[in-house]
Design a protein around this motif. Structure first.
Motif, PDB file in Angstrom:
ATOM      1  N   ALA A 132       0.882  -1.379  -0.026  1.00 44.69           N
ATOM      2  CA  ALA A 132      -0.097   0.044  -0.008  1.00 44.69           C
ATOM      3  C   ALA A 132       0.733   1.413   0.041  1.00 44.69           C
ATOM      4  CB  ALA A 132      -1.002   0.002   1.212  1.00 44.69           C
ATOM      5  N   LEU A 133       2.059   1.250   0.856  1.00 39.38           N
ATOM      6  CA  LEU A 133       2.743   2.295   0.739  1.00 39.38           C
ATOM      7  C   LEU A 133       3.482   2.556  -0.546  1.00 39.38           C
ATOM      8  CD1 LEU A 133       5.214   2.337   4.028  1.00 39.38           C
ATOM      9  CD2 LEU A 133       3.984   4.313   2.998  1.00 39.38           C
ATOM     10  N   CYS A 134       4.025   1.649  -1.311  1.00 42.73           N
ATOM     11  CA  CYS A 134       4.417   1.833  -2.567  1.00 42.73           C
ATOM     12  C   CYS A 134       3.382   2.196  -3.672  1.00 42.73           C
ATOM     13  CB  CYS A 134       5.111   0.315  -3.060  1.00 42.73           C
ATOM     14  SG  CYS A 134       6.428  -0.158  -2.417  1.00 42.73           S
ATOM     15  N   LYS A 135       1.997   1.744  -3.575  1.00 45.58           N
ATOM     16  CA  LYS A 135       1.231   2.239  -4.238  1.00 45.58           C
ATOM     17  C   LYS A 135       0.521   3.677  -4.107  1.00 45.58           C
ATOM     18  CE  LYS A 135      -1.877  -1.058  -5.595  1.00 45.58           C
ATOM     19  NZ  LYS A 135      -2.882  -1.998  -5.469  1.00 45.58           N
ATOM     20  N   HIS A 136       0.312   4.039  -2.848  1.00 46.24           N
ATOM     21  CA  HIS A 136      -0.407   5.401  -2.415  1.00 46.24           C
ATOM     22  C   HIS A 136       0.665   6.556  -1.766  1.00 46.24           C
ATOM     23  CE1 HIS A 136      -4.124   3.253  -3.210  1.00 46.24           C
ATOM     24  NE2 HIS A 136      -3.805   2.518  -2.265  1.00 46.24           N
ATOM     25  N   GLY A 137       1.838   5.925  -1.207  1.00 46.32           N
ATOM     26  CA  GLY A 137       2.644   6.902  -0.613  1.00 46.32           C
ATOM     27  C   GLY A 137       2.042   7.168   0.736  1.00 46.32           C
ATOM     28  N   TYR A 138       2.639   7.934   1.461  1.00 44.63           N
ATOM     29  CA  TYR A 138       2.295   8.303   2.790  1.00 44.63           C
ATOM     30  C   TYR A 138       0.985   9.050   2.904  1.00 44.63           C
ATOM     31  CZ  TYR A 138       2.172  10.281   7.558  1.00 44.63           C
ATOM     32  OH  TYR A 138       1.790  10.498   8.880  1.00 44.63           O
ATOM     33  N   SER A 139       1.033  10.312   2.127  1.00 44.66           N
ATOM     34  CA  SER A 139       0.111  11.117   2.316  1.00 44.66           C
ATOM     35  C   SER A 139      -1.334  10.496   1.958  1.00 44.66           C
ATOM     36  CB  SER A 139       0.112  12.541   1.180  1.00 44.66           C
ATOM     37  OG  SER A 139       1.362  13.072   1.615  1.00 44.66           O
ATOM     38  N   ASP A 140      -1.507   9.666   0.970  1.00 45.11           N
ATOM     39  CA  ASP A 140      -2.512   9.151   0.543  1.00 45.11           C
ATOM     40  C   ASP A 140      -3.014   7.899   1.298  1.00 45.11           C
ATOM     41  OD1 ASP A 140      -3.488  11.212  -1.174  1.00 45.11           O
ATOM     42  OD2 ASP A 140      -2.272  10.430  -2.691  1.00 45.11           O
ATOM     43  N   LEU A 141      -2.009   7.421   2.120  1.00 47.08           N
ATOM     44  CA  LEU A 141      -2.293   5.967   2.604  1.00 47.08           C
ATOM     45  C   LEU A 141      -3.419   6.164   3.659  1.00 47.08           C
ATOM     46  CD1 LEU A 141      -0.785   3.036   2.571  1.00 47.08           C
ATOM     47  CD2 LEU A 141       0.345   3.861   4.557  1.00 47.08           C
ATOM     48  N   THR A 142      -4.197   5.086   3.817  1.00 45.48           N
ATOM     49  CA  THR A 142      -5.159   4.878   4.845  1.00 45.48           C
ATOM     50  C   THR A 142      -5.142   3.335   5.517  1.00 45.48           C
ATOM     51  OG1 THR A 142      -7.017   4.368   3.354  1.00 45.48           O
ATOM     52  CG2 THR A 142      -6.555   6.525   4.133  1.00 45.48           C
ATOM     53  N   ILE A 143      -5.614   3.163   6.612  1.00 44.10           N
ATOM     54  CA  ILE A 143      -5.902   1.826   7.054  1.00 44.10           C
ATOM     55  C   ILE A 143      -6.710   0.950   6.160  1.00 44.10           C
ATOM     56  CG2 ILE A 143      -6.664  -0.020   8.757  1.00 44.10           C
ATOM     57  CD1 ILE A 143      -5.599   1.859  10.804  1.00 44.10           C
ATOM     58  N   GLN A 144      -7.748   1.611   5.623  1.00 48.49           N
ATOM     59  CA  GLN A 144      -8.587   0.908   4.578  1.00 48.49           C
ATOM     60  C   GLN A 144      -7.627   0.514   3.367  1.00 48.49           C
ATOM     61  OE1 GLN A 144     -11.904   0.157   4.544  1.00 48.49           O
ATOM     62  NE2 GLN A 144     -11.724  -0.893   2.678  1.00 48.49           N
ATOM     63  N   ARG A 145      -6.855   1.307   2.803  1.00 54.98           N
ATOM     64  CA  ARG A 145      -5.926   0.992   1.642  1.00 54.98           C
ATOM     65  C   ARG A 145      -5.127  -0.070   1.751  1.00 54.98           C
ATOM     66  NH1 ARG A 145      -5.423   6.925  -1.366  1.00 54.98           N
ATOM     67  NH2 ARG A 145      -7.454   6.712  -2.724  1.00 54.98           N
ATOM     68  N   ILE A 146      -4.593  -0.008   3.211  1.00 50.32           N
ATOM     69  CA  ILE A 146      -3.793  -1.266   3.623  1.00 50.32           C
ATOM     70  C   ILE A 146      -4.609  -2.437   3.687  1.00 50.32           C
ATOM     71  CG2 ILE A 146      -2.333  -2.248   5.426  1.00 50.32           C
ATOM     72  CD1 ILE A 146      -1.656   0.693   6.191  1.00 50.32           C
ATOM     73  N   GLY A 147      -5.653  -2.373   4.027  1.00 47.87           N
ATOM     74  CA  GLY A 147      -6.693  -3.446   4.054  1.00 47.87           C
ATOM     75  C   GLY A 147      -7.102  -3.937   2.854  1.00 47.87           C
ATOM     76  N   PHE A 168      19.999   2.495  -3.729  1.00 48.24           N
ATOM     77  CA  PHE A 168      18.751   2.452  -2.806  1.00 48.24           C
ATOM     78  C   PHE A 168      17.764   3.400  -3.724  1.00 48.24           C
ATOM     79  CE2 PHE A 168      15.543   3.381   0.044  1.00 48.24           C
ATOM     80  CZ  PHE A 168      15.468   2.071   0.993  1.00 48.24           C
ATOM     81  N   GLY A 169      16.791   2.643  -4.368  1.00 46.55           N
ATOM     82  CA  GLY A 169      15.912   3.549  -5.362  1.00 46.55           C
ATOM     83  C   GLY A 169      16.107   3.074  -6.661  1.00 46.55           C
ATOM     84  N   ASP A 170      16.802   2.423  -7.026  1.00 48.78           N
ATOM     85  CA  ASP A 170      16.982   2.191  -8.584  1.00 48.78           C
ATOM     86  C   ASP A 170      16.432   0.747  -8.681  1.00 48.78           C
ATOM     87  OD1 ASP A 170      19.123   0.592  -7.361  1.00 48.78           O
ATOM     88  OD2 ASP A 170      20.527   1.639  -8.744  1.00 48.78           O
ATOM     89  N   ALA A 171      17.304   0.125  -9.624  1.00 57.22           N
ATOM     90  CA  ALA A 171      16.644  -1.416  -9.855  1.00 57.22           C
ATOM     91  C   ALA A 171      16.916  -2.285  -8.384  1.00 57.22           C
ATOM     92  CB  ALA A 171      17.503  -2.205 -10.842  1.00 57.22           C
ATOM     93  N   ALA A 172      17.486  -2.001  -7.526  1.00 58.74           N
ATOM     94  CA  ALA A 172      17.799  -2.934  -6.177  1.00 58.74           C
ATOM     95  C   ALA A 172      16.685  -2.704  -5.395  1.00 58.74           C
ATOM     96  CB  ALA A 172      19.089  -2.586  -5.471  1.00 58.74           C
ATOM     97  N   THR A 173      15.898  -1.589  -5.423  1.00 60.86           N
ATOM     98  CA  THR A 173      14.870  -1.296  -4.453  1.00 60.86           C
ATOM     99  C   THR A 173      13.848  -0.444  -5.211  1.00 60.86           C
ATOM    100  OG1 THR A 173      16.658  -0.986  -2.842  1.00 60.86           O
ATOM    101  CG2 THR A 173      14.174  -0.286  -2.284  1.00 60.86           C
ATOM    102  N   SER A 174      12.420  -0.649  -4.968  1.00 56.75           N
ATOM    103  CA  SER A 174      11.381  -0.171  -5.622  1.00 56.75           C
ATOM    104  C   SER A 174      11.530   1.349  -5.493  1.00 56.75           C
ATOM    105  CB  SER A 174      10.285  -0.686  -5.041  1.00 56.75           C
ATOM    106  OG  SER A 174       8.922   0.146  -5.472  1.00 56.75           O
ATOM    107  N   THR A 175      11.436   2.080  -6.444  1.00 63.71           N
ATOM    108  CA  THR A 175      11.476   3.697  -6.369  1.00 63.71           C
ATOM    109  C   THR A 175      10.078   4.262  -5.455  1.00 63.71           C
ATOM    110  OG1 THR A 175      12.464   3.779  -8.622  1.00 63.71           O
ATOM    111  CG2 THR A 175      11.329   5.842  -7.716  1.00 63.71           C
TER     112      THR A 175
END
Length: 203
Positions: free
Chosen positions: A25-40, A98-105
């Protein structure tokens, strides 16, 4: 589906499933748009479990960070007695990777967002202060061992570890907030030159 990092490959149990869902959910929405519902929405079990264990998004995210640190402590590469200099090269690779191919941007972006919360949230500040101490301690121990083995010059391990960490953090922020890849390439070239000239003992 978001590819899981190494620290989430075999999490196990309900908490592990929650941590995997939080990562996705973090990767998909980022911190600002993250909610427990979206994690669910990323959670394979009953969403009620999330609300049973956590009262807020930040409580869940802080637990996620704790989980990540615990896993990384157990998975961080161990240097070999005869390969300390190779281990330092691996740390340099991880620093600039960190942040390239080795880790999700997307995950790198989320970590930067989470870290920014430490500017005004004492719980986040306490976590990142503690995780930073762990990373510095690991790097300093590697450098100290290298000095004892005659691989590294007589540098101050604590100060050198602080420099490594500062470069890592700056690299992470630049990678997700700046479009100029040449800056990172120039920084890596300069940092590798520092390692060769001021850290490694000439053969």
């Amino acid at each position: 589906m978001t590819e899981l990092p190494r620290f989430l490959e075999n999490p196990g149990g309900t908490r592990g499933a929650i941590m995997s869902a939080t990562y996705a959910a973090l990767c998909k929405h980022g911190y600002s748009d993250l909610t427990i519902q979206r994690i669910g929405d990323e959670f394979s079990k009953s969403k009620s479990l999330l609300y049973h264990h956590y009262d807020s998004k930040d409580e869940l995210l802080l637990d996620f960070l704790e989980f990540m640190l615990d896993q990384i402590e157990g998975q961080i590469p161990a240097y070999q007695n005869e390969g300390v200099d190779d281990h330092i090269e691996e740390i340099v690779d991880q620093t600039f990777g960190f942040g390239d191919a080795a880790t999700s941007t997307e995950f790198t972006q989320a970590v930067v967002e989470l870290r920014s919360q430490a500017a005004h949230d004492d719980d986040y500040r306490e976590y990142f202060s503690r995780s930073d101490r762990f990373i510095r301690k690991h790097i300093a121990h590697t450098i100290r061992s290298g000095i004892e083995q005659g691989v590294f010059q007589e540098v101050d391990p604590r100060q050198t570890a602080a420099l490594f960490q500062t470069v890592f953090l700056g690299t992470m922020v630049l990678r997700v907030t700046n479009n100029d890849e040449a800056v990172l390439e120039d920084s890596r070239a300069a940092f590798e030159r520092y390692v060769r000239e001021y850290l490694l003992v000439e053969e």
